[in-house]
Design an enzyme around this catalytic site. Structure first.
Site, PDB file in Angstrom:
ATOM      1  N   THR A   1      -3.864   1.508   6.643  1.00 16.96           N
ATOM      2  CA  THR A   1      -3.132   2.295   5.735  1.00 16.96           C
ATOM      3  C   THR A   1      -3.799   2.289   4.190  1.00 16.96           C
ATOM      4  OG1 THR A   1      -1.090   1.333   6.719  1.00 16.96           O
ATOM      5  CG2 THR A   1      -0.859   2.320   4.393  1.00 16.96           C
TER       6      THR A   1
ATOM      7  N   ARG B   1       0.934  -1.149  -0.008  1.00 17.26           N
ATOM      8  CA  ARG B   1      -0.116   0.009  -0.101  1.00 17.26           C
ATOM      9  C   ARG B   1       0.886   1.269   0.021  1.00 17.26           C
ATOM     10  NH1 ARG B   1      -0.777  -4.945   0.965  1.00 17.26           N
ATOM     11  NH2 ARG B   1      -0.651  -4.885   3.208  1.00 17.26           N
TER      12      ARG B   1
ATOM     13  N   THR C   1       1.523   2.986  10.303  1.00 16.82           N
ATOM     14  CA  THR C   1       2.388   3.258   9.422  1.00 16.82           C
ATOM     15  C   THR C   1       2.372   4.616   9.004  1.00 16.82           C
ATOM     16  OG1 THR C   1       0.940   2.884   7.590  1.00 16.82           O
ATOM     17  CG2 THR C   1       1.876   0.930   8.317  1.00 16.82           C
TER      18      THR C   1
ATOM     19  N   CYS D   1      -2.852   0.706  13.364  1.00 16.89           N
ATOM     20  CA  CYS D   1      -2.679  -0.434  12.299  1.00 16.89           C
ATOM     21  C   CYS D   1      -3.065  -1.729  12.805  1.00 16.89           C
ATOM     22  CB  CYS D   1      -1.041  -0.478  12.337  1.00 16.89           C
ATOM     23  SG  CYS D   1      -0.356  -1.586  10.993  1.00 16.89           S
TER      24      CYS D   1
ATOM     25  N   CYS E   1      -7.804  -2.728   7.303  1.00 17.29           N
ATOM     26  CA  CYS E   1      -6.366  -2.221   6.986  1.00 17.29           C
ATOM     27  C   CYS E   1      -6.364  -0.718   7.152  1.00 17.29           C
ATOM     28  CB  CYS E   1      -5.861  -2.743   5.862  1.00 17.29           C
ATOM     29  SG  CYS E   1      -4.093  -2.134   5.189  1.00 17.29           S
TER      30      CYS E   1
ATOM     31  N   LYS F   1       3.614  -9.665  10.418  1.00 14.22           N
ATOM     32  CA  LYS F   1       3.575 -10.364   9.253  1.00 14.22           C
ATOM     33  C   LYS F   1       4.195 -11.636   8.826  1.00 14.22           C
ATOM     34  CE  LYS F   1       1.798  -5.924   7.215  1.00 14.22           C
ATOM     35  NZ  LYS F   1       0.612  -6.162   6.933  1.00 14.22           N
TER      36      LYS F   1
END
Length: 220
Positions: free
Chosen positions: A81, A49, A120, A188, A79, A157
């Site tokens: 972002t 992204r 982020t 986030c 999500c 992740k």
């Protein structure tokens, strides 16, 4: 009958699975039939992204179209972002529950005016705009803490939710409180996989929890 929820997921997969569990947990139900029908596209192949926004936006639009065609009546995307890239999603013509908006609403509801954000850079930019529009001031991570935040997200992740990244996330939340944050937003969806509300000395507003609650309200 409630509405069918369509979830644009996979960013990342662990955060999406946790979000689906929250929707289920937040739904008042005594039997299977009391729960919401959910169509989820858990698509980890959505391009990055931050680095490939145009390609990501196009793919999100296609995902939204497929969910609509499969019967979804309300859309949500766990999500933060990716909320910078919702033009294609909104074009499909279904109600879209905006995670940034519902989380901002919860963060300012108690009257706090200095809001810390764990996110982020892209998510932080979105919260900066919505918080300022509500008359609040964002408290950001600075210096090396910004890269430390991204390292924590990358750890989740990669499947690491161990004490290393957990301790680091606690430290980052404390840094925001130390800088004056009256409330901290877990902005986030990886953050709550590392951080519990009781580990932060200020109220923690979990964006995934706020989105899940809004989905339950919209679809029941």
């Amino acid at each position: 009958m409630g509405k069918v929820l369509g979830v644009l997921g996979g960013m990342g997969p662990a955060a999406t699975v946790a979000f689906l569990a929250r929707v289920q947990a937040l739904t008042p139900a005594e039997q299977d039939q009391d729960h919401i029908r959910i169509l989820a596209d858990i698509n980890p192949q959505v391009p990055d992204r931050q680095r490939a926004p145009d390609a990501a936006e196009a793919m999100l639009g296609r995902m939204a179209m497929r969910l609509r065609d499969a019967g979804a009546q309300v859309l949500a995307m766990p999500c933060n972002t990716a909320h910078a890239l919702t033009a294609g999603i909104r074009k499909v013509g279904l109600p879209f529950i905006d995670m940034i908006a519902v989380t901002t609403e919860a963060a300012v509801a108690g009257g706090a005016r200095k809001i810390g954000v764990l996110a982020t850079p892209g998510g932080e930019a979105l919260y900066t705009r919505t918080l300022q529009a509500r008359g609040a001031k964002i408290v950001r991570l600075t210096g090396a803490d910004r890269e430390a935040m991204m390292a924590c997200i990358r750890a989740v992740k990669a499947g690491d939710t161990g004490e290393g990244p957990r301790a680091e996330m606690r430290r980052l939340a404390a840094a925001l409180v130390g800088a004056g944050a009256e409330v901290v937003i877990a902005g986030c969806t990886e953050v709550p996989l590392l951080l519990e509300a009781e580990e932060v000395s200020a109220p923690l507003v979990d964006s995934a929890e706020e989105l899940a609650a809004a989905c339950v309200k919209a679809c029941r």
